[in-house]
Structure formats: C-alpha cells, structure tokens
Write a protein that holds these residues in place. Structure first.
Motif: not given
Ligand code: PA5
Length: 443
Positions: A76-81, A136-143, A199-202, A280-282, A284-286, A412-414
C-alpha cells in the motif's frame, strides 16, 4: 486512561478568545457534519464504533496469515501504508534482525515506491521465506501498489498454486468499487472494507492499519482503547481549556498567523520516526491547499541536532517545533563510573541514559525558544499500543479542527492528481493520447 499532556507555555503566545471560539466551532462542525468535506468524517467516531467482533475478525484473519507465512508483505502507499508502518516501527525492537529468534511473522512493506531495486531485493530475499500478503488500496486503482501486487501475487501463485494463494492473500479495499475489489472477489480473497467515509490518511484505525499490525503481533485492542479514550477527551462537548486537540489546533494556527509557516515535529525516541512521517502526510495533505497551510517537517533527536540544529537555532525565523516527549522508557541503562575517566564523563556516573536524554530535550527547548522557535510539547506516558492509539487520534482530531480554522477542506487532496496525469501521459496509458503528445513536446 494513559493521559497525553500538552504544554504550550513555551510558545510565547496567548490564544485569543476568537481563536478559542474558532476551535470550538470547528470541533462542533466535525460533530455536526456540516463543514466542508463532510462525506469523510467517518474517522471522528471510528474508535468508539469498533466492536469486539470486528477486532476478533481482524485477529482471526491475522492468525491465519501468521500460521501460513513467516513473511507477510503489506502492500500500500500513503494513507494505506504510513499508519501501519508508524505503529509497527514504534512497537518494534530496532535490533530485531540481530536476534537469534526472529519475529514470526516478519511484516515488511511494498508498493510505497516504484523502485526496481527495492522490489527486486524484496522478491529475492522472500525466496527464503514462506510468504503471504495483505494488499491495501481504498480506490483499488493506485499504480504503485498495483504494480507491486501484480509481482507478489504472481510469486505466491507460482509457489503455492492459485487455491492456496487465495488463503495467503487478504485484501483491504472499498466495499464495491475498484480493480482490487473485483480482483479480490474473482480470486476469492478474504476482504476487509475501508469505510466510504474514512479517507486514506485517517484510516489507521480501520483494517488498513489494524490488520497488518495484528499480523505483526501488536495489541490492536489496546491501540483502539487508547484512541477511544482520546475520542472522549477531545469531543466537542469538552471545554476548550480541557481539550488537548483544540488547544494544539488553536496554537498552531495562532503561530501560523504570526508568520510561523513551518512546523517541525520531533522526538527524542528514534522509534517514533515513522509517526513523524504519518503526521506529515496527515497535516500536509489536509492543510496544504489554496496557497495556504503550515509546511510539516520533522526531525529525529538528538541525531538531527547535529545536522538540522544549526538551521533551527539560527536560520529563517519561520519555524515552530512540536516535540513528542516520552515520560518513561521501557528499560533502564545507567552510565557507569570509569577509573581513568579519560572521556571526562564521570560527572554522569550513576545517571540513567534517559535522564541525559531528558536534559538534552530541556536544554534544546530553551535554546530554541531563545532563538525564536516557539515550542509545543506533547508528553505521552510510554511508547505502548494504548498511548500510541491515543496519540494518533489526538493528531487526527486536531488536524480536522486545525483545517477548519484555516478555512480549507481538510478531507480532500485535489493536488495529488497532477503528477499522476503526467505520469500516465508519459507511460502512454490508453486514454491519454492527447496528453502524451503534449507532455512529450515539453520534455
Ligand atoms: O490519504 C490519501 O487519501 C492518500 O494518501 C491515499 O491513501 C493514497 O494515495 C493511497 O490510495 P489508495 O488507498 O486508494 O491506494
């Protein structure tokens, strides 16, 4: 309750009545769901909504993976990691690799980068182990995680066959949408759901964080208990002066309005380094949007006093710092007297290392304050699951309050889409033909 103590006396600010009212109003918005991003407020009451049955279900899935694999790869990545990584690092023995007896299973991470060498090393090293995976991927599409999962899934299927692979892979994703959900359903993987409104980071207190942590042997019930206690301690019904999340949010916004644009989170406990990364993600992205927001940075101390210390002490005066202080270490190590005293350290003889660490912390605090760097101090009683659960929820609640005070939608995280469009265009993804032409002309 294992209390978290917040001390803002060394910030040199007074929180105005207006700022206190703004913090209380922001907290009330999180409760009423009438603020921006209100589709994503599921985390607010998440800790108190987690049932014993849910914990038991996560633990059962974890037990199955533990019984089958001695290496579980968490993808996983970001909030999924970052949540799982942060708690796992905090709870782990930093020298586990040197122990004769290895942790069983070992949890490692993949899909948080696109480094060919990283994935090559992981695949090669995993050859010596019995493996399983959590994807782990919420969107299920993260590269990034999709690429890692394609490789790891193929390896698991090659080794154990498709049927057994389905027993060794667990997916955590959306309840209905996304490529991962479709794949998990088709392959028959056990699947845990990331709620739509988190959302991912929460999401660290959903199966996103709880499943890998349970596999690693972390006491997830204690983690959730700490978060539950913090949920109560930071509710909108709590008076401002009693609510650490409201005070932290109001303090950082007051400092920001005074020109302090960078917040450095630091700790004198190196195992909290990934809590910094999660934080930092929580934040920075928020908060980093609409041309606004405190830039979240981090240091690990005392190591970074010997690299970043100069800048913090005397560089641009746009910084403030927040220190996570741990009241009690787990172990006792004393400095012994030495007959020759060639290193001149006998003045420390008989003292615990933690006392030296504490005096470093106090000395640095005063030096930085004297240098114009306001200091917020967050004390947690210990680095254990309950205290960490409380700390994570404290930061989440304060982030929601702080974002609303700042006047942004914290949920959000546009901005994260911009790089993805360029990357897909450069990789000639179907549907990006025009963008491909345009971007290649710019190279
Ligand atoms: O906080 C967020 O929304 C992002 O960091 C996502 O968690 C991150 O991009 C991974 O997304 P996803 O779980 O859809 O693969």
């Amino acid at each position: 309750m294992k209390t978290l103590k917040l001390d803002i006396r060394k910030t040199g600010i007074e929180i105005t009545a207006e700022m206190k009212a703004a913090a209380q109003a922001a907290n009330a918005l999180l409760q009423s769901g009438e603020g921006a991003g209100n589709d994503f407020l599921g985390w607010v009451h998440l800790p108190s909504s987690i049932t014993e049955a849910e914990i038991a279900q996560i633990q059962a899935a974890a037990e199955r993976l533990r019984s089958k694999a001695d290496l579980v790869i968490c993808i996983g990545i970001g909030g999924s990691y970052l949540g799982a990584k942060a708690v796992l690092e905090a709870m782990s023995d930093p020298f586990q690799l040197l122990r004769k007896e290895q942790q069983n299973p070992t949890v490692v991470f993949a899909g948080q980068n696109i480094s060919e060498d990283y994935i090559h090393s992981l695949m090669e090293a995993s050859a010596e182990h019995s493996i399983g995976a959590i994807v782990i991927s919420k969107s299920g599409t993260t590269t990034e995680p999709a690429i890692a999962f394609r490789l790891i899934k193929a390896e698991i299927e090659k080794r154990y066959g498709k049927q057994e692979a389905a027993q060794r892979i667990v997916a955590v994703t959306d309840k209905a949408r996304g490529a991962l959900k479709t794949l998990a359903t088709n392959e028959g993987y056990e699947t845990f759901v990331i709620p739509d409104d988190v959302g991912g980071r929460f999401s660290v207190l959903t199966p996103v964080g709880l499943l890998p942590l349970a596999v690693a042997g972390v006491d997830i019930a204690a983690l959730v208990r700490g978060a539950q206690q913090m949920e109560a301690a930071t509710a909108d019904t709590v008076a401002f002066d009693e609510n650490p999340a409201a005070i932290y949010a109001a303090t950082r916004n007051t400092l920001y309005n005074d020109g302090k644009k960078i917040e450095i989170l630091g700790s004198y406990e190196p195992r909290l380094q990934y809590v910094n990364e999660w934080w930092k993600q929580l934040y920075g992205e928020s908060e980093g949007k609409q041309g606004k927001g405190i830039f979240p940075a981090s240091v690990t101390l005392t190591a970074d006093l010997h690299s970043m210390g100069q800048y913090i002490q005397e560089g641009e005066r746009t910084l403030f710092e927040t220190i996570i202080s741990v009241a009690a270490p787990d172990h006792e190590v004393k400095i012994e007297a030495d007959a020759e005293n060639l290193d001149g350290l006998n003045y420390l003889a008989g003292k615990r290392i933690s006392e030296v660490n504490r005096m470093a912390e106090r000395g640095v605090q005063l030096a930085h304050v004297d240098g114009g760097v306001p200091n917020i101090r967050i004390e947690i009683p210990a680095v254990d699951a309950e205290a960490i659960g409380g700390l994570l929820y404290f930061f989440e609640k304060a982030c929601g309050i702080s974002g609303y005070i700042l006047g942004v939608n914290p949920f959000d995280q546009p901005g994260v889409e911009a790089y993805k469009k360029n990357m897909f265009a450069l990789l000639e993804k179907p549907g990006y033909e025009e963008a491909t032409k345009a971007i290649k002309a710019r190279l």
